[in-house]
Design a protein around this motif. Structure first.
Motif, PDB file in Angstrom:
ATOM      1  N   UNK A 192       0.936  -1.318   0.005  1.00  0.00           N
ATOM      2  CA  UNK A 192      -0.176   0.178  -0.040  1.00  0.00           C
ATOM      3  C   UNK A 192       0.758   1.090   0.086  1.00  0.00           C
ATOM      4  N   UNK A 193       1.916   1.175   0.817  1.00  0.00           N
ATOM      5  CA  UNK A 193       2.846   2.322   0.842  1.00  0.00           C
ATOM      6  C   UNK A 193       3.592   2.645  -0.341  1.00  0.00           C
ATOM      7  N   UNK A 194       4.007   1.432  -1.104  1.00  0.00           N
ATOM      8  CA  UNK A 194       4.693   1.458  -2.320  1.00  0.00           C
ATOM      9  C   UNK A 194       3.615   2.142  -3.213  1.00  0.00           C
ATOM     10  N   UNK A 195       2.410   1.993  -3.440  1.00  0.00           N
ATOM     11  CA  UNK A 195       1.618   2.447  -4.371  1.00  0.00           C
ATOM     12  C   UNK A 195       1.413   3.866  -4.205  1.00  0.00           C
ATOM     13  N   UNK A 196       1.347   4.249  -2.837  1.00  0.00           N
ATOM     14  CA  UNK A 196       1.280   5.735  -2.378  1.00  0.00           C
ATOM     15  C   UNK A 196       2.242   6.601  -3.029  1.00  0.00           C
ATOM     16  N   UNK A 197       3.728   5.838  -2.567  1.00  0.00           N
ATOM     17  CA  UNK A 197       4.944   6.729  -3.050  1.00  0.00           C
ATOM     18  C   UNK A 197       5.186   6.859  -4.211  1.00  0.00           C
ATOM     19  N   UNK A 198       4.642   5.843  -5.202  1.00  0.00           N
ATOM     20  CA  UNK A 198       5.372   5.848  -6.818  1.00  0.00           C
ATOM     21  C   UNK A 198       4.297   6.287  -7.491  1.00  0.00           C
ATOM     22  N   UNK A 199       3.168   6.709  -7.270  1.00  0.00           N
ATOM     23  CA  UNK A 199       1.985   7.029  -8.240  1.00  0.00           C
ATOM     24  C   UNK A 199       1.907   8.499  -8.315  1.00  0.00           C
ATOM     25  N   UNK A 200       2.594   9.311  -7.486  1.00  0.00           N
ATOM     26  CA  UNK A 200       2.443  10.819  -7.282  1.00  0.00           C
ATOM     27  C   UNK A 200       3.450  11.479  -8.037  1.00  0.00           C
ATOM     28  N   UNK A 201       3.513  12.808  -7.672  1.00  0.00           N
ATOM     29  CA  UNK A 201       4.495  13.869  -8.356  1.00  0.00           C
ATOM     30  C   UNK A 201       5.842  13.909  -7.587  1.00  0.00           C
ATOM     31  N   UNK A 202       5.908  13.526  -6.188  1.00  0.00           N
ATOM     32  CA  UNK A 202       6.941  13.495  -5.453  1.00  0.00           C
ATOM     33  C   UNK A 202       7.958  12.533  -5.507  1.00  0.00           C
ATOM     34  N   UNK A 203       9.222  12.977  -5.522  1.00  0.00           N
ATOM     35  CA  UNK A 203      10.248  12.166  -5.688  1.00  0.00           C
ATOM     36  C   UNK A 203      11.160  12.274  -4.451  1.00  0.00           C
ATOM     37  N   UNK A 204      11.562  11.250  -3.712  1.00  0.00           N
ATOM     38  CA  UNK A 204      12.628  11.353  -2.687  1.00  0.00           C
ATOM     39  C   UNK A 204      13.950  11.745  -3.203  1.00  0.00           C
ATOM     40  N   UNK A 205      14.561  12.724  -2.291  1.00  0.00           N
ATOM     41  CA  UNK A 205      15.745  13.407  -2.349  1.00  0.00           C
ATOM     42  C   UNK A 205      16.683  12.380  -1.620  1.00  0.00           C
ATOM     43  N   UNK A 206      17.406  11.408  -2.090  1.00  0.00           N
ATOM     44  CA  UNK A 206      18.322  10.804  -1.303  1.00  0.00           C
ATOM     45  C   UNK A 206      19.778  11.566  -1.307  1.00  0.00           C
ATOM     46  N   UNK A 207      20.155  11.943  -0.266  1.00  0.00           N
ATOM     47  CA  UNK A 207      21.573  12.747  -0.023  1.00  0.00           C
ATOM     48  C   UNK A 207      22.862  11.624   0.473  1.00  0.00           C
ATOM     49  N   UNK A 208      23.965  11.862  -0.298  1.00  0.00           N
ATOM     50  CA  UNK A 208      25.165  10.803  -0.035  1.00  0.00           C
ATOM     51  C   UNK A 208      25.581  11.091   1.343  1.00  0.00           C
ATOM     52  N   UNK A 209      25.839  10.224   2.091  1.00  0.00           N
ATOM     53  CA  UNK A 209      26.131  10.358   3.584  1.00  0.00           C
ATOM     54  C   UNK A 209      27.461   9.947   3.871  1.00  0.00           C
ATOM     55  N   UNK A 210      28.083   9.118   2.785  1.00  0.00           N
ATOM     56  CA  UNK A 210      29.337   8.367   3.155  1.00  0.00           C
ATOM     57  C   UNK A 210      30.217   8.367   2.069  1.00  0.00           C
ATOM     58  N   UNK A 211      31.501   8.452   2.101  1.00  0.00           N
ATOM     59  CA  UNK A 211      32.567   8.592   1.055  1.00  0.00           C
ATOM     60  C   UNK A 211      33.251   7.475   0.898  1.00  0.00           C
TER      61      UNK A 211
END
Length: 331
Positions: A192-211
Motif C-alpha cells: 500500500x505504501x509503495x503504491x502511495x509513494x510511486x504514483x504521485x509527483x513527489x520524488x524522494x531526495x536521497x543524500x550521499x552520507x558516506x565517502x
C-alpha cells in the motif's frame, strides 16, 4: 592510518544514516537492506534473487546515490561479450608525431558499484569474465593487468522464474558471491505504501552520507571486530556438518549432494563481524552468526534430486543444522 576513537564513533554513526537514506525510496525490505550493507562492509559481492517488480534494481541505484561512489549498470543479454564489460583496445593516432598506438578503453566494470542485471541471461564466457574482477579486484586484457577502483562491489540480480534461454551460474562463480539474498513479496501495508509513494509527483531526495575513503575505513574496521574461539569453533562445526561425507546428521546425508567449503566459514565469520559493527558492537554474538547463515549457505549447499523432489531446499537444511549444532555442541 589508525583511526581515533572519535573518528570511529563518527564513522559508525553514518552507517544507520546510510540505511535511513535508502529507506526514503525503498519501502520495507529491512532485512534485505541489512544483508546488502553487511556484504558491502565485509568487502564482498551479493547475488540478489527475486521475481520481476520487487525493486531489485531500484535498491542498488538508491544505495549508490546514498554513497559517494561511481555506479554503472550492465544489462546482461545473450549477445553480451566479455569485452563489453571489461573494455577493449582502440587504435588512436598521436597528432604531433603521426604515430598510431593502441589505447585500452575501460569498460563499465571500472566503477565502484556494479549492477549486473539478470546475470543468468548471458553465456558462461561473459559470466566468467566477472570471476577475476570479483576475486582479484583487477581485470586482464591483452596480457596487461588493470586494477579496479576501491571500494568495488558487484551486485548481481537473477530471476528465479523464466528459465528458458538462461545460463545457470556455475558453482565456482556462485561461491564468489559472499551472500545470496532472496527478495520476497511485500506485506499488504508495505505494498500500500509503495503504491502511495510511486504514483504521485513527489520524488524522494536521497543524500550521499558516506565517502569512498570512509567506506574503506569501515571495511578495515570490520576485520578488527572480535570473535571468541568458541564461536569460531561453532562456525567450523556448522560448515563441516553441511558435508554429507563427514556429517553425522542423517538428513544431510539424505538430502545434500555437496556441502559448503572453507570459504563459507570465512564468509560467515566476516559477515557476522560486519553485522555486529552495523549494530554498533565490536564483538560477534551467536545471533550474528544465526542471522547471516542462511544467506551465506543457501548457494553453497547443493541439494540432491531427492531433496528437490520433496521440496527441501538449502535454507531448510541450514535452519535444521543451526538447531542441531547448537544443541549438541559438536558433530
Amino acid at each position: 592510518m589508525q583511526l581515533t576513537e572519535q573518528q570511529i564513533k563518527s564513522l559508525l554513526a553514518k552507517l544507520p544514516a546510510l540505511k535511513t537514506e535508502i529507506q526514503k525510496v525503498i519501502v520495507g525490505q529491512d532485512a534485505i537492506l541489512d544483508e546488502l550493507l553487511v556484504a558491502f562492509l565485509a568487502g564482498g559481492h551479493c547475488l540478489l534473487e527475486g521475481v520481476p517488480g520487487l525493486a531489485k534494481t531500484l535498491i542498488v541505484k538508491t544505495m549508490s546515490q546514498a554513497l559517494q561512489l561511481a555506479f554503472r549498470r550492465i544489462q546482461f543479454t545473450p549477445d553480451l561479450m566479455p569485452t563489453d564489460i571489461i573494455g577493449t583496445e582502440i587504435l588512436e593516432e598521436d597528432h604531433a608525431t603521426g604515430k598510431r598506438f593502441f589505447k585500452f578503453n575501460k569498460g563499465p566494470l571500472f566503477a565502484n558499484i556494479i549492477l549486473a542485471d539478470e546475470i543468468n541471461r548471458t553465456p558462461p564466457k561473459t559470466q566468467s569474465a566477472l570471476l577475476e574482477a570479483m576475486q582479484e579486484f583487477e581485470v586482464t586484457y591483452g596480457g596487461q593487468t588493470y586494477p579496479l577502483d576501491k571500494p568495488f562491489f558487484i551486485l548481481a540480480t537473477q530471476n528465479p522464474i523464466e528459465q528458458a534461454g538462461t545460463y545457470p551460474l556455475p558453482e565456482a562463480q556462485l561461491d564468489r558471491f559472499l551472500l545470496l539474498v532472496k527478495i520476497g513479496y511485500p506485506t499488504e501495508q508495505e505494498e500500500f505504501e509503495v503504491l502511495n509513494r510511486t504514483t504521485g509527483i513527489r520524488n524522494a531526495d536521497v543524500q550521499a552520507v558516506i565517502s569512498a575513503e570512509e567506506i574503506i575505513q569501515a571495511q578495515a574496521l570490520v576485520r578488527q571486530v572480535t570473535i571468541n574461539e568458541d564461536l569460531t569453533r561453532y562456525v567450523s562445526q556448522l560448515i563441516r556438518a553441511t558435508r554429507p561425507d563427514t556429517s553425522a546428521v542423517s538428513y544431510v546425508k539424505e538430502w545434500v549432494r555437496w556441502g559448503a567449503g572453507p570459504r563459507a566459514g570465512q564468509a560467515l565469520i566476516l559477515t557476522a563481524k560486519a553485522r555486529a559493527l552495523l549494530k554498533g558492537r565490536y564483538t560477534v554474538l551467536m545471533e550474528d552468526i544465526h542471522a547471516m547463515a542462511p544467506a551465506v549457505l543457501r548457494h553453497r549447499i547443493l541439494m540432491n534430486f531427492r531433496a528437490e523432489a520433496e521440496g527441501i531446499n538449502s535454507d531448510k537444511v541450514t535452519e535444521q543444522l543451526i538447531k542441531v549444532v547448537e544443541r549438541k555442541g559438536s558433530l
